[in-house]
Every structure is written in structure tokens, then in C-alpha cells.
Write a protein that holds these residues in place. Structure first.
Motif, PDB file in Angstrom:
ATOM      1  N   GLU A 279      32.902  10.487  13.932  1.00 17.35           N
ATOM      2  CA  GLU A 279      32.502  11.822  13.465  1.00 17.35           C
ATOM      3  C   GLU A 279      32.835  12.001  11.988  1.00 17.35           C
ATOM      4  OE1 GLU A 279      30.715  13.741  15.027  1.00 17.35           O
ATOM      5  OE2 GLU A 279      30.948  15.783  14.282  1.00 17.35           O
ATOM      6  N   THR A 280      33.993  11.498  11.575  1.00 17.10           N
ATOM      7  CA  THR A 280      34.376  11.593  10.165  1.00 17.10           C
ATOM      8  C   THR A 280      33.401  10.813   9.288  1.00 17.10           C
ATOM      9  OG1 THR A 280      36.702  11.811  10.777  1.00 17.10           O
ATOM     10  CG2 THR A 280      36.218  11.115   8.524  1.00 17.10           C
ATOM     11  N   GLY A 281      33.046   9.606   9.723  1.00 17.57           N
ATOM     12  CA  GLY A 281      32.108   8.806   8.947  1.00 17.57           C
ATOM     13  C   GLY A 281      30.744   9.438   8.865  1.00 17.57           C
ATOM     14  N   ARG A 282      30.308  10.060   9.951  1.00 14.64           N
ATOM     15  CA  ARG A 282      28.981  10.691   9.955  1.00 14.64           C
ATOM     16  C   ARG A 282      28.920  11.898   9.032  1.00 14.64           C
ATOM     17  NH1 ARG A 282      26.051  14.645  12.667  1.00 14.64           N
ATOM     18  NH2 ARG A 282      27.928  15.429  13.717  1.00 14.64           N
ATOM     19  N   LEU A 283      30.006  12.702   9.040  1.00 16.02           N
ATOM     20  CA  LEU A 283      30.017  13.928   8.239  1.00 16.02           C
ATOM     21  C   LEU A 283      30.505  13.691   6.815  1.00 16.02           C
ATOM     22  CD1 LEU A 283      31.454  16.408  10.910  1.00 16.02           C
ATOM     23  CD2 LEU A 283      29.058  16.040  10.260  1.00 16.02           C
ATOM     24  N   GLY A 284      31.188  12.571   6.573  1.00 12.69           N
ATOM     25  CA  GLY A 284      31.692  12.290   5.229  1.00 12.69           C
ATOM     26  C   GLY A 284      32.932  13.062   4.864  1.00 12.69           C
ATOM     27  N   GLY A 285      33.652  13.564   5.845  1.00  8.55           N
ATOM     28  CA  GLY A 285      34.887  14.303   5.581  1.00  8.55           C
ATOM     29  C   GLY A 285      35.548  14.714   6.876  1.00  8.55           C
ATOM     30  N   ILE A 286      36.794  15.198   6.766  1.00 15.18           N
ATOM     31  CA  ILE A 286      37.531  15.676   7.948  1.00 15.18           C
ATOM     32  C   ILE A 286      37.875  17.135   7.712  1.00 15.18           C
ATOM     33  CG2 ILE A 286      39.528  15.317   9.444  1.00 15.18           C
ATOM     34  CD1 ILE A 286      39.815  12.537   8.252  1.00 15.18           C
ATOM     35  N   SER A 287      37.271  18.013   8.496  1.00 16.09           N
ATOM     36  CA  SER A 287      37.591  19.431   8.370  1.00 16.09           C
ATOM     37  C   SER A 287      38.832  19.756   9.189  1.00 16.09           C
ATOM     38  CB  SER A 287      36.408  20.284   8.854  1.00 16.09           C
ATOM     39  OG  SER A 287      36.285  20.179  10.273  1.00 16.09           O
ATOM     40  N   ALA A 288      39.424  20.899   8.893  1.00 13.90           N
ATOM     41  CA  ALA A 288      40.642  21.309   9.598  1.00 13.90           C
ATOM     42  C   ALA A 288      40.369  21.583  11.074  1.00 13.90           C
ATOM     43  CB  ALA A 288      41.239  22.545   8.934  1.00 13.90           C
ATOM     44  N   ASN A 289      39.137  21.864  11.422  1.00 11.56           N
ATOM     45  CA  ASN A 289      38.799  22.199  12.812  1.00 11.56           C
ATOM     46  C   ASN A 289      37.967  21.114  13.492  1.00 11.56           C
ATOM     47  OD1 ASN A 289      40.096  24.749  12.905  1.00 11.56           O
ATOM     48  ND2 ASN A 289      38.398  25.638  11.728  1.00 11.56           N
ATOM     49  N   GLN A 290      38.033  19.902  12.988  1.00 13.30           N
ATOM     50  CA  GLN A 290      37.253  18.828  13.611  1.00 13.30           C
ATOM     51  C   GLN A 290      37.695  18.609  15.055  1.00 13.30           C
ATOM     52  OE1 GLN A 290      35.879  15.286  11.445  1.00 13.30           O
ATOM     53  NE2 GLN A 290      37.167  14.074  12.805  1.00 13.30           N
ATOM     54  N   GLY A 291      36.754  18.657  15.957  1.00 16.44           N
ATOM     55  CA  GLY A 291      37.043  18.426  17.370  1.00 16.44           C
ATOM     56  C   GLY A 291      37.387  19.680  18.152  1.00 16.44           C
ATOM     57  N   VAL A 292      37.662  20.790  17.464  1.00 13.72           N
ATOM     58  CA  VAL A 292      38.066  22.016  18.169  1.00 13.72           C
ATOM     59  C   VAL A 292      36.916  22.517  19.046  1.00 13.72           C
ATOM     60  CG1 VAL A 292      38.731  24.433  17.881  1.00 13.72           C
ATOM     61  CG2 VAL A 292      39.730  22.670  16.411  1.00 13.72           C
ATOM     62  N   GLY A 293      37.203  22.772  20.302  1.00 10.62           N
ATOM     63  CA  GLY A 293      36.201  23.263  21.250  1.00 10.62           C
ATOM     64  C   GLY A 293      35.444  22.155  21.971  1.00 10.62           C
ATOM     65  N   TRP A 294      35.671  20.909  21.582  1.00 15.45           N
ATOM     66  CA  TRP A 294      34.937  19.809  22.214  1.00 15.45           C
ATOM     67  C   TRP A 294      35.336  19.593  23.664  1.00 15.45           C
ATOM     68  CZ3 TRP A 294      33.731  14.861  18.952  1.00 15.45           C
ATOM     69  CH2 TRP A 294      33.048  15.241  17.782  1.00 15.45           C
ATOM     70  N   ILE A 295      36.571  19.940  23.991  1.00 18.13           N
ATOM     71  CA  ILE A 295      37.058  19.582  25.325  1.00 18.13           C
ATOM     72  C   ILE A 295      36.264  20.311  26.409  1.00 18.13           C
ATOM     73  CG2 ILE A 295      38.832  21.375  25.585  1.00 18.13           C
ATOM     74  CD1 ILE A 295      39.094  17.613  26.486  1.00 18.13           C
ATOM     75  N   PHE A 296      35.774  21.521  26.091  1.00 18.94           N
ATOM     76  CA  PHE A 296      35.002  22.262  27.087  1.00 18.94           C
ATOM     77  C   PHE A 296      33.645  21.576  27.322  1.00 18.94           C
ATOM     78  CE2 PHE A 296      37.728  25.378  24.889  1.00 18.94           C
ATOM     79  CZ  PHE A 296      38.539  25.710  25.963  1.00 18.94           C
ATOM     80  N   MET A 297      33.036  21.097  26.228  1.00 21.40           N
ATOM     81  CA  MET A 297      31.776  20.375  26.381  1.00 21.40           C
ATOM     82  C   MET A 297      32.000  19.046  27.104  1.00 21.40           C
ATOM     83  SD  MET A 297      29.793  22.549  25.057  1.00 21.40           S
ATOM     84  CE  MET A 297      28.240  21.704  24.859  1.00 21.40           C
ATOM     85  N   ALA A 298      33.148  18.424  26.831  1.00 27.91           N
ATOM     86  CA  ALA A 298      33.454  17.148  27.503  1.00 27.91           C
ATOM     87  C   ALA A 298      33.624  17.349  29.007  1.00 27.91           C
ATOM     88  CB  ALA A 298      34.714  16.535  26.907  1.00 27.91           C
ATOM     89  N   PHE A 299      34.342  18.398  29.380  1.00 25.30           N
ATOM     90  CA  PHE A 299      34.505  18.703  30.808  1.00 25.30           C
ATOM     91  C   PHE A 299      33.144  19.023  31.435  1.00 25.30           C
ATOM     92  CE2 PHE A 299      39.105  19.190  30.251  1.00 25.30           C
ATOM     93  CZ  PHE A 299      39.552  18.677  31.455  1.00 25.30           C
ATOM     94  N   ALA A 300      32.351  19.824  30.718  1.00 25.31           N
ATOM     95  CA  ALA A 300      31.037  20.204  31.258  1.00 25.31           C
ATOM     96  C   ALA A 300      30.178  18.968  31.489  1.00 25.31           C
ATOM     97  CB  ALA A 300      30.349  21.170  30.303  1.00 25.31           C
ATOM     98  N   ALA A 301      30.143  18.065  30.489  1.00 27.86           N
ATOM     99  CA  ALA A 301      29.306  16.863  30.621  1.00 27.86           C
ATOM    100  C   ALA A 301      29.788  15.990  31.775  1.00 27.86           C
ATOM    101  CB  ALA A 301      29.343  16.072  29.315  1.00 27.86           C
ATOM    102  N   ALA A 302      31.105  15.831  31.891  1.00 26.83           N
ATOM    103  CA  ALA A 302      31.635  14.975  32.956  1.00 26.83           C
ATOM    104  C   ALA A 302      31.361  15.570  34.341  1.00 26.83           C
ATOM    105  CB  ALA A 302      33.135  14.766  32.757  1.00 26.83           C
ATOM    106  N   VAL A 303      31.559  16.884  34.459  1.00 28.70           N
ATOM    107  CA  VAL A 303      31.427  17.519  35.779  1.00 28.70           C
ATOM    108  C   VAL A 303      29.967  17.597  36.211  1.00 28.70           C
ATOM    109  CG1 VAL A 303      31.773  19.663  37.061  1.00 28.70           C
ATOM    110  CG2 VAL A 303      33.587  18.783  35.580  1.00 28.70           C
TER     111      VAL A 303
END
Length: 339
Positions: A251-275
Motif C-alpha cells: 500500500e505504501t509503494g502504491r500510494l508513494g507515502g505513509i499517512s498517519a491513518n494508513q490501514g485504519v478501518g480496514w479490519i471491518f472490511m477484512a472481517f466482512a470479506a472473510a465472513v
């Protein structure tokens, strides 16, 4: 004398178990009808949707999230949770980068060789997973509560180290993985596909992989069968942390930087996709292939919403509604009650 009659040969039934296995594998693909519907709907929303460039872009954008889903699916199948994966996506690459960039660019001032950035990032992710596993196994704590606390701690650590700022001076290795193409496809797609394939093979054909199902289904029975439950779970948490850190690299390589909120909120989408892909929250059930189809559903929905111009404020509502519809379609197609 009377001729002895040979009793009729009973019909062969040896193929039935094989058929059951084959039919069982089709349950991994219960989201395929949903994906087909989304592809048809997307073609009506915008002619660009079905172009090779757009679909490749969707796969690349979803690669990092797909790796988090893979990590979470492995842990869920083993009967545990890890909510801290989303924070590892941001913190691990941030630490790896800060160890190699100068102070003026936001680094620690160590200025280690740039080639070490990715290995250090993966090491940090593995350490987070190892610490989670240590707390859960050693002190018999709830995985949900421990990883919830670690999610906050790890994200807070990133904010503290970076002072809430984004990092834009990245080593070449990060930028390469974000921009390189191999055989016409972005490197991130190949890496993600290879890891999913490895996980599918490991869980389907190797004893260590099958032990995850045994532990997730009944840990006591698995222990009685000779499986080293604590050791396997600890390794799964470490692998999950490493995979989440790799997702952060992509994700860092794709966006060209690391924001302070990188990854925040992803866990809900990850649970949704898995379930919605069939992985049980109770452990012991589900497949990596099913989780992958869940990622594809979410990626296609996101792309359709973007092409349709849906305002960001309404996307979360649409995400939730479509995931519920996907669950119902998957339930009808699979013919089996979901956990």
C-alpha cells in the motif's frame, strides 16, 4: 441337480464420497453468482468498468486489503481474532522506513541501508503478532480484547513516532513494489496471488495447514490428537503480523507515502470479506478461496460506487447494504446455514 444362482452384484457406490468432496468444494464459490451480477451491473454503470485497465486497477487497489483478509482468515479458521492487523499495516512500514531515512525526512537518524527497509518492516509485523500470541497463549487472555488493545497501542505508537505526520521519502524497494509490473500485471497482484495460492495449498494438502481446522473446530480434541495447539496458534499470529506488514509495504509503494491513518478501518472490511466468503467467526470452517471471492466482491462494489460518483459520505451505507445482499445470495446459492 439344480443350478446355484449367483446373487446380484450390488450397485457400485464407491464414487459417492468423491462426489461429495467435489460438491463440497463448490461451496467455496457461492459468491461467484454475486461477482457475475456485479460485473453485469458495472458494465451498465460505465463502459469503462469491464476494460482490462480498470479491472487490473481494481485488483491492484485491493491487493493490500486482500493480504489483510488472508491473514485474518488464517487466524479465524484457527478459532482466534486479530484486530491489530489494520494498525500493523500502518505502523510496520512506518518504522521500517524511519530506520533508513534521515532525520530531516522524519527518520530516527540511524540511516540503515535502504535494502533493509522491507525486512525490518516484516520483522516489526512479526513481533506484533508474536506479542499478541504471547499474551493470548501465556496468560490465557481473550484474543478479541488483547488484539483490540493492541490495535490502539500500535496505532498510537505510529502516531507518536511520526508525530502524526505522513512520510513521503521512501526507499527504492518500497517504490519498486508499488510501481513494478511483471508479465504485464502489477507486482502487487502477483505477490498477493502467490500468497493466496500458497495458503490454499497449505491448508488443503499439508498437515500443518489442516491442523488449523482441527484447532478451530475443537482445541481440546486437537490437543488430545497430538497437535501442539499453543505453538501452532502462536505461529499463526506471527504469520498474520508478517502478512499485514507486507500489505503495508504494497500500500505504501502504491500510494508513494505513509499517512498517519494508513490501514485504519480496514479490519471491518477484512472481517466482512472473510465472513461473506464463508469463513466462520467460530473457527474451524471456511476456505482461503472463499475469502478471496469476498475480497473481489468488495473491490467490485467499491469500483462501481466510484464510477457511479457516489459521494464518500454514503459509501459506508452502500457497502453494508450490499454486503448483506451478498450474504443472502451466498446463503441461497450455498444452501447451507452460515455461522
Amino acid at each position: 441337480m439344480t443350478a446355484t444362482k449367483t446373487p446380484p452384484t450390488p450397485p457400485a457406490v464407491a464414487t459417492l464420497p468423491g462426489r461429495r468432496i467435489q460438491l463440497g468444494r463448490f461451496r467455496d464459490l457461492t459468491l461467484v453468482p454475486v461477482i457475475v451480477v456485479l460485473l453485469i451491473a458495472g458494465s451498465f454503470v460505465d463502459p469503462v468498468f469491464l476494460t482490462t485497465g480498470n479491472l487490473t486497477n481494481v485488483l491492484q487497489q485491493q491487493s493490500a486489503l486482500a493480504l489483510v483478509v488472508l491473514a485474518e482468515a488464517l487466524i479465524l479458521i484457527a478459532g482466534k481474532f486479530d484486530l491489530s492487523l489494520e494498525s500493523t499495516v500502518g505502523m510496520a512500514p512506518a518504522v521500517g522506513v524511519m530506520l533508513v531515512i534521515p532525520v530531516a525526512a522524519g527518520g530516527f537518524g540511524l540511516e540503515l541501508p535502504g535494502i533493509l527497509a522491507i525486512p525490518l518492516c516484516l520483522l516489526v509485523g512479526g513481533l506484533v503478532g508474536a506479542f499478541n500470541g504471547f499474551l493470548i497463549m501465556r496468560f490465557q487472555l481473550s484474543a478479541f480484547i488483547v488484539t483490540l488493545a493492541m490495535m490502539i497501542v500500535v496505532h498510537g505508537l505510529q502516531l507518536g513516532l511520526t508525530q502524526g505526520k505522513s512520510l513521503f521519502e521512501l526507499p527504492e524497494s518500497f517504490l519498486y513494489l508499488g510501481s513494478a509490473t511483471w508479465l504485464g500485471l502489477p507486482a502487487a497482484i502477483w505477490i498477493t496471488g502467490a500468497l493466496f495460492a500458497a495458503a490454499i495449498v497449505a491448508l488443503g494438502y499439508f498437515r500443518v495447514g489442516r491442523s488449523l481446522y482441527a484447532i478451530g473446530g475443537n482445541a481440546d480434541a486437537a490437543r488430545a490428537a497430538g497437535i501442539r495447539v499453543e505453538r501452532v496458534l502462536w505461529v499463526v499470529f506471527i504469520i498474520g503480523g508478517v502478512i499485514a506488514a507486507l500489505a503495508g509495504v504494497l500500500e505504501t509503494g502504491r500510494l508513494g507515502g505513509i499517512s498517519a491513518n494508513q490501514g485504519v478501518g480496514w479490519i471491518f472490511m477484512a472481517f466482512a470479506a472473510a465472513v461473506i466468503g464463508g469463513v466462520s467467526m467460530d473457527g474451524g470452517k471456511g476456505t482461503i478461496l472463499g475469502a478471496l471471492t469476498g475480497v473481489l466482491v468488495i473491490g467490485l462494489v467499491e469500483n462501481i460506487l466510484t464510477l457511479k460518483g457516489v459521494p464518500g459520505e454514503w459509501k459506508q451505507l452502500v457497502y453494508g447494504a450490499i454486503i448483506l445482499v451478498a450474504l443472502m445470495i451466498s446463503r441461497l446459492a450455498g444452501g447451507k446455514a452460515q455461522d
